[in-house]
Design a protein around this motif. Sequence first.
Motif, PDB file in Angstrom:
ATOM      1  N   SER A   1      -2.920  -8.273  -5.917  1.00  0.00           N
ATOM      2  CA  SER A   1      -2.114  -8.199  -4.701  1.00  0.00           C
ATOM      3  C   SER A   1      -1.423  -9.527  -4.414  1.00  0.00           C
ATOM      4  O   SER A   1      -0.241  -9.558  -4.076  1.00  0.00           O
ATOM      5  N   LYS A   2      -2.156 -10.615  -4.534  1.00  0.00           N
ATOM      6  CA  LYS A   2      -1.571 -11.929  -4.295  1.00  0.00           C
ATOM      7  C   LYS A   2      -0.518 -12.259  -5.342  1.00  0.00           C
ATOM      8  O   LYS A   2       0.509 -12.844  -5.037  1.00  0.00           O
ATOM      9  N   LYS A   3      -0.769 -11.893  -6.579  1.00  0.00           N
ATOM     10  CA  LYS A   3       0.180 -12.169  -7.655  1.00  0.00           C
ATOM     11  C   LYS A   3       1.473 -11.378  -7.464  1.00  0.00           C
ATOM     12  O   LYS A   3       2.547 -11.848  -7.824  1.00  0.00           O
ATOM     13  N   SER A   4       1.378 -10.177  -6.882  1.00  0.00           N
ATOM     14  CA  SER A   4       2.574  -9.359  -6.673  1.00  0.00           C
ATOM     15  C   SER A   4       3.366  -9.811  -5.447  1.00  0.00           C
ATOM     16  O   SER A   4       4.436  -9.282  -5.192  1.00  0.00           O
ATOM     17  N   GLY A   5       2.843 -10.759  -4.682  1.00  0.00           N
ATOM     18  CA  GLY A   5       3.601 -11.334  -3.573  1.00  0.00           C
ATOM     19  C   GLY A   5       3.264 -10.802  -2.200  1.00  0.00           C
ATOM     20  O   GLY A   5       3.936 -11.130  -1.233  1.00  0.00           O
ATOM     21  N   LYS A   6       2.229 -10.022  -2.062  1.00  0.00           N
ATOM     22  CA  LYS A   6       1.837  -9.535  -0.742  1.00  0.00           C
ATOM     23  C   LYS A   6       1.304 -10.703   0.067  1.00  0.00           C
ATOM     24  O   LYS A   6       0.477 -11.471  -0.410  1.00  0.00           O
TER      25      LYS A   6
ATOM     26  N   CYS B   1      -0.118 -10.415   3.237  1.00  0.00           N
ATOM     27  CA  CYS B   1      -1.267 -10.069   4.070  1.00  0.00           C
ATOM     28  C   CYS B   1      -1.948  -8.845   3.467  1.00  0.00           C
ATOM     29  O   CYS B   1      -1.636  -7.710   3.828  1.00  0.00           O
ATOM     30  N   ILE B   2      -2.861  -9.050   2.541  1.00  0.00           N
ATOM     31  CA  ILE B   2      -3.478  -7.918   1.865  1.00  0.00           C
ATOM     32  C   ILE B   2      -4.474  -7.192   2.746  1.00  0.00           C
ATOM     33  O   ILE B   2      -4.921  -6.113   2.419  1.00  0.00           O
ATOM     34  N   GLY B   3      -4.806  -7.761   3.889  1.00  0.00           N
ATOM     35  CA  GLY B   3      -5.695  -7.090   4.827  1.00  0.00           C
ATOM     36  C   GLY B   3      -4.995  -6.009   5.623  1.00  0.00           C
ATOM     37  O   GLY B   3      -5.624  -5.139   6.196  1.00  0.00           O
ATOM     38  N   CYS B   4      -3.666  -6.064   5.680  1.00  0.00           N
ATOM     39  CA  CYS B   4      -2.894  -5.050   6.392  1.00  0.00           C
ATOM     40  C   CYS B   4      -2.820  -3.796   5.530  1.00  0.00           C
ATOM     41  O   CYS B   4      -2.703  -3.888   4.316  1.00  0.00           O
ATOM     42  N   PRO B   5      -2.839  -2.629   6.142  1.00  0.00           N
ATOM     43  CA  PRO B   5      -2.781  -1.394   5.364  1.00  0.00           C
ATOM     44  C   PRO B   5      -1.510  -1.275   4.530  1.00  0.00           C
ATOM     45  O   PRO B   5      -1.531  -0.731   3.448  1.00  0.00           O
ATOM     46  N   ASP B   6      -0.389  -1.801   5.041  1.00  0.00           N
ATOM     47  CA  ASP B   6       0.857  -1.696   4.297  1.00  0.00           C
ATOM     48  C   ASP B   6       1.240  -3.007   3.626  1.00  0.00           C
ATOM     49  O   ASP B   6       2.305  -3.114   3.037  1.00  0.00           O
ATOM     50  N   GLY B   7       0.393  -4.019   3.705  1.00  0.00           N
ATOM     51  CA  GLY B   7       0.669  -5.308   3.083  1.00  0.00           C
ATOM     52  C   GLY B   7       1.849  -6.023   3.704  1.00  0.00           C
ATOM     53  O   GLY B   7       2.474  -6.876   3.094  1.00  0.00           O
ATOM     54  N   CYS B   8       2.178  -5.695   4.948  1.00  0.00           N
ATOM     55  CA  CYS B   8       3.320  -6.262   5.671  1.00  0.00           C
ATOM     56  C   CYS B   8       4.629  -5.995   4.958  1.00  0.00           C
ATOM     57  O   CYS B   8       5.558  -6.783   5.022  1.00  0.00           O
ATOM     58  N   SER B   9       4.700  -4.887   4.246  1.00  0.00           N
ATOM     59  CA  SER B   9       5.942  -4.557   3.555  1.00  0.00           C
ATOM     60  C   SER B   9       6.913  -3.819   4.465  1.00  0.00           C
ATOM     61  O   SER B   9       8.100  -3.789   4.196  1.00  0.00           O
ATOM     62  N   THR B  10       6.399  -3.232   5.541  1.00  0.00           N
ATOM     63  CA  THR B  10       7.276  -2.566   6.495  1.00  0.00           C
ATOM     64  C   THR B  10       7.173  -3.279   7.826  1.00  0.00           C
ATOM     65  O   THR B  10       6.146  -3.850   8.154  1.00  0.00           O
ATOM     66  N   ARG B  11       8.228  -3.235   8.593  1.00  0.00           N
ATOM     67  CA  ARG B  11       8.223  -3.895   9.895  1.00  0.00           C
ATOM     68  C   ARG B  11       8.349  -2.853  10.988  1.00  0.00           C
ATOM     69  O   ARG B  11       9.068  -1.882  10.848  1.00  0.00           O
ATOM     70  N   SER B  12       7.655  -3.093  12.062  1.00  0.00           N
ATOM     71  CA  SER B  12       7.772  -2.189  13.199  1.00  0.00           C
ATOM     72  C   SER B  12       8.966  -2.604  14.050  1.00  0.00           C
ATOM     73  O   SER B  12       9.621  -3.605  13.783  1.00  0.00           O
ATOM     74  N   SER B  13       9.217  -1.882  15.106  1.00  0.00           N
ATOM     75  CA  SER B  13      10.354  -2.197  15.965  1.00  0.00           C
ATOM     76  C   SER B  13      10.166  -3.529  16.682  1.00  0.00           C
ATOM     77  O   SER B  13      11.132  -4.150  17.096  1.00  0.00           O
TER      78      SER B  13
END
Length: 66
Positions: free
Chosen positions: A24-29, A31-43
């Motif tokens: 996960s860290k190598k792929s650039g995530k 915050c691996i503790g987040c369910p979506d890895g902070c790949s999506t943003r909320s409003s």
Amino acid sequence: MTDIIVILILVVILGAAAHYIYKSKKSGKKCIGCPDGCSTRSSSGGCGCGCSCGSDEGSCSCHSDK
């Protein structure tokens, strides 16, 4: 013999968890503790889990430099 089997199972579980974190860290995530890895943003600007990582206001505890 039972002790060896239990130890091997624990080693496999811990090894799989370590591999997941490394991958996960190598792929650039960030915050691996987040369910979506902070790949999506909320409003509100943070990620969907509410930890505010990726927002302009601040970052969650997993991004601290300490």
